[in-house]
Design a protein around this motif. Structure first.
Motif, PDB file in Angstrom:
ATOM      1  N   LYS A 181      29.692  24.231 -12.893  1.00  0.00           N
ATOM      2  CA  LYS A 181      30.548  25.390 -12.641  1.00  0.00           C
ATOM      3  C   LYS A 181      30.044  26.198 -11.440  1.00  0.00           C
ATOM      4  O   LYS A 181      30.841  26.655 -10.606  1.00  0.00           O
ATOM      5  CB  LYS A 181      30.606  26.283 -13.880  1.00  0.00           C
ATOM      6  N   LEU A 182      28.733  26.388 -11.364  1.00  0.00           N
ATOM      7  CA  LEU A 182      28.180  27.129 -10.226  1.00  0.00           C
ATOM      8  C   LEU A 182      28.471  26.406  -8.912  1.00  0.00           C
ATOM      9  O   LEU A 182      28.822  27.038  -7.906  1.00  0.00           O
ATOM     10  CB  LEU A 182      26.676  27.312 -10.405  1.00  0.00           C
ATOM     11  N   ALA A 183      28.322  25.078  -8.915  1.00  0.00           N
ATOM     12  CA  ALA A 183      28.626  24.296  -7.716  1.00  0.00           C
ATOM     13  C   ALA A 183      30.101  24.431  -7.346  1.00  0.00           C
ATOM     14  O   ALA A 183      30.444  24.624  -6.167  1.00  0.00           O
ATOM     15  CB  ALA A 183      28.254  22.832  -7.939  1.00  0.00           C
ATOM     16  N   TYR A 184      30.981  24.350  -8.339  1.00  0.00           N
ATOM     17  CA  TYR A 184      32.409  24.501  -8.075  1.00  0.00           C
ATOM     18  C   TYR A 184      32.721  25.896  -7.539  1.00  0.00           C
ATOM     19  O   TYR A 184      33.558  26.059  -6.635  1.00  0.00           O
ATOM     20  CB  TYR A 184      33.199  24.260  -9.362  1.00  0.00           C
ATOM     21  N   GLY A 185      32.079  26.916  -8.110  1.00  0.00           N
ATOM     22  CA  GLY A 185      32.328  28.265  -7.638  1.00  0.00           C
ATOM     23  C   GLY A 185      31.935  28.449  -6.182  1.00  0.00           C
ATOM     24  O   GLY A 185      32.695  29.013  -5.380  1.00  0.00           O
ATOM     25  N   LEU A 186      30.756  27.968  -5.805  1.00  0.00           N
ATOM     26  CA  LEU A 186      30.290  28.107  -4.420  1.00  0.00           C
ATOM     27  C   LEU A 186      31.147  27.285  -3.467  1.00  0.00           C
ATOM     28  O   LEU A 186      31.506  27.754  -2.374  1.00  0.00           O
ATOM     29  CB  LEU A 186      28.824  27.677  -4.327  1.00  0.00           C
TER      30      LEU A 186
END
Length: 495
Positions: free
Chosen positions: A335-340
């Motif tokens: 999720k963090l990767a997708y957000g960034l």
């Protein structure tokens, strides 16, 4: 190649604002489960649920209103990402329709209220326009984004060779072009996947709506039954004299047929009617198509099974498209990767339009009004989305987030119409966004602490901390002291 570049620019200009808004909201919707926990941090936490507790919860829902009015009841079970037992009822009586957080004993304890999360999801999916219109616009924007990704690659034959070429200190247009191309190159696989899955989802909903309108007389449920299973709506008028069977045998049968899957949901359609149906939802903790479903009649006969693993590759992809598009697999790290990476798509969209504006200015054809409106789009939308979350802290009005977002959007564009804001608009919108983010985090933390620190979901503190970090990042260029040129220093010394 120049024709491809011209087409790439024209397509980007036509859809830039919509694409930017969709990418920005999509970057936030990735964390919708965390936001839902942030909205109601005092909701009772439940880690595990026995079948007997599920039955108690579903019975409690039926007893809240007239049994003849209840069309369906369901229980969504706790997961590591969402440690809550959520009971939902759909009834002809709107007073007894909705969702409730249940305690560990299965008793409804608190009405679910996810106004901010629902607003963000709706803005991302259909821009809060009438369903057909909004879905078509978002679907077309997804297709445009996919075309932009492909044409952007074709328009830059040296895209790999120049992958790490970043010219700074020169003209603004060259710096912006390099930033636009480098971010696009580094995130190309992700950008292609998001554009493809977004376009697919948009077109799929449009096609499904067309099929429902022509073949199923507008009935979307029937059109989707191939994937979701049959419904028991035919039993809606039947008397509710039948006993509702316990869920344990159905859960055992469904989990035995899908080894390795965990229980996700239990729902009963037309409970108590002769044609009632029991649906069991299962979650795959490892696979990309995250869920399976099985539907039984009251005698225990299986009438439908999604059997995703046994379907063709094309059908499996349909089930996998949504988690792949939103990053709802692989846990918080994904999720963090997708957000960034989603924010990187926002940056590409912002710099792409800015390149066009800078090129016009360099050619002696500036568009100051368009520049201010674009600045109001880039920095006005983060401000408006932050403002949308604030009313939910003090009111239960469902429309409050939408009204606050609209007010923030109108205010940003109103400022952009003032010629005096040509040089100060960006800084003021960034400062306002930072203040709004800080105020939202602190106000929410104070309200949560008032309910007792030990009763607050830890995810709530994490989201508040993330809002403060984002506020610092947004405010940093505004707070950075301006460098005074030597000429101005000499002039100041003389005076």
């Amino acid at each position: 190649m120049s024709a491809v570049l011209a087409g790439h620019s024209a397509l980007g200009l036509a859809f830039s604002a919509v694409i930017y808004l969709i990418c920005l909201t999509g970057s936030v919707v990735v964390f919708v489960e965390e936001l839902e926990r942030w909205e109601q941090p005092e909701a009772p936490r439940v880690v595990a649920v026995a079948p007997e507790v599920i039955d108690k919860g579903l019975t409690a829902l039926r007893e809240m209103g007239a049994k003849d009015e209840v069309r369906s009841v369901s229980a969504n079970l706790p997961s590591p990402a969402n440690p809550h037992l959520v009971l939902s009822a759909r009834s002809g009586d709107r007073t007894h329709s909705g969702s409730w957080f249940a305690d560990a004993a299965g008793q409804p304890a608190m009405k679910v209220r996810h106004d901010v999360s629902d607003f963000l999801v709706g803005l991302h999916i259909n821009l809060h326009l009438p369903y057909g219109i909004g879905t078509v616009i978002v679907g077309l924007a997804g297709l445009a984004l996919l075309a932009l990704v492909i044409s952007g690659v074709l328009a830059h034959p040296r895209i790999i060779k120049d992958a790490f070429r970043l010219r700074s200190g020169g003209s603004a247009r060259l710096s912006q072009a390099d930033l636009h191309n480098r971010i696009g190159t580094w995130g190309l696989p992700f950008h292609f996947i998001i554009a493809f899955t977004g376009a697919f989802l948009g077109v799929f909903l449009i096609v499904l709506g067309s099929v429902a309108a022509t073949t199923y007389k507008g009935d979307m449920t029937k059109a989707f039954s191939e994937f979701a299973g049959p419904s028991a709506r035919g039993a809606a008028e039947a008397p509710r004299t039948e006993p509702v069977p316990p869920s344990a045998p159905f859960i055992a049968a469904a989990t035995a047929a899908a080894p390795g899957f965990t229980l996700q949901s239990v729902s009963i359609q037309q409970p108590g009617a002769k044609g009632q149906m029991i649906a069991i939802g299962l979650r795959d903790p490892c696979g990309l198509p995250l869920s399976e479903s099985a539907v039984y009649d009251s005698t225990g006969r299986k009438v439908f099974a999604s059997d995703v693993a046994k379907r063709s590759f094309a059908q499996q992809m349909i089930f996998a498209i949504q988690p792949l598009h939103f990053g709802w697999f692989g846990g918080l790290f994904v999720k963090l990767a997708y957000g960034l990476l989603g924010l990187s798509m926002c940056s590409i969209t912002a710099t792409g339009f800015q390149i066009w504006l800078t090129r016009r200015r360099d050619k002696g054809r500036p568009a100051p009004i368009m520049e201010r409106l674009w600045t109001a789009t880039i920095w006005g939308q983060p401000l408006a989305l932050t403002l949308a979350a604030i009313p939910s802290l003090v009111t239960d009005a469902k429309a409050a987030p939408l009204l606050a977002w609209a007010a923030g959007t109108i205010a940003a564009y109103s400022l952009a119409c003032l010629p005096s804001m040509q040089t100060r608009l960006r800084a003021r919108l960034r400062a306002a966004t930072a203040v709004a983010l800080t105020g939202l985090a602190l106000f929410h933390a104070a309200i949560s602490a008032a309910n007792g620190v030990s009763a607050v979901d830890p995810m709530s503190w994490a989201v508040d901390a993330a809002l403060l970090v984002t506020a610092i990042f947004v405010a940093r260029p505004v707070l950075k002291p301006r460098r005074t040129s030597p000429a101005r220093l000499a002039q100041a010394a003389q005076t």
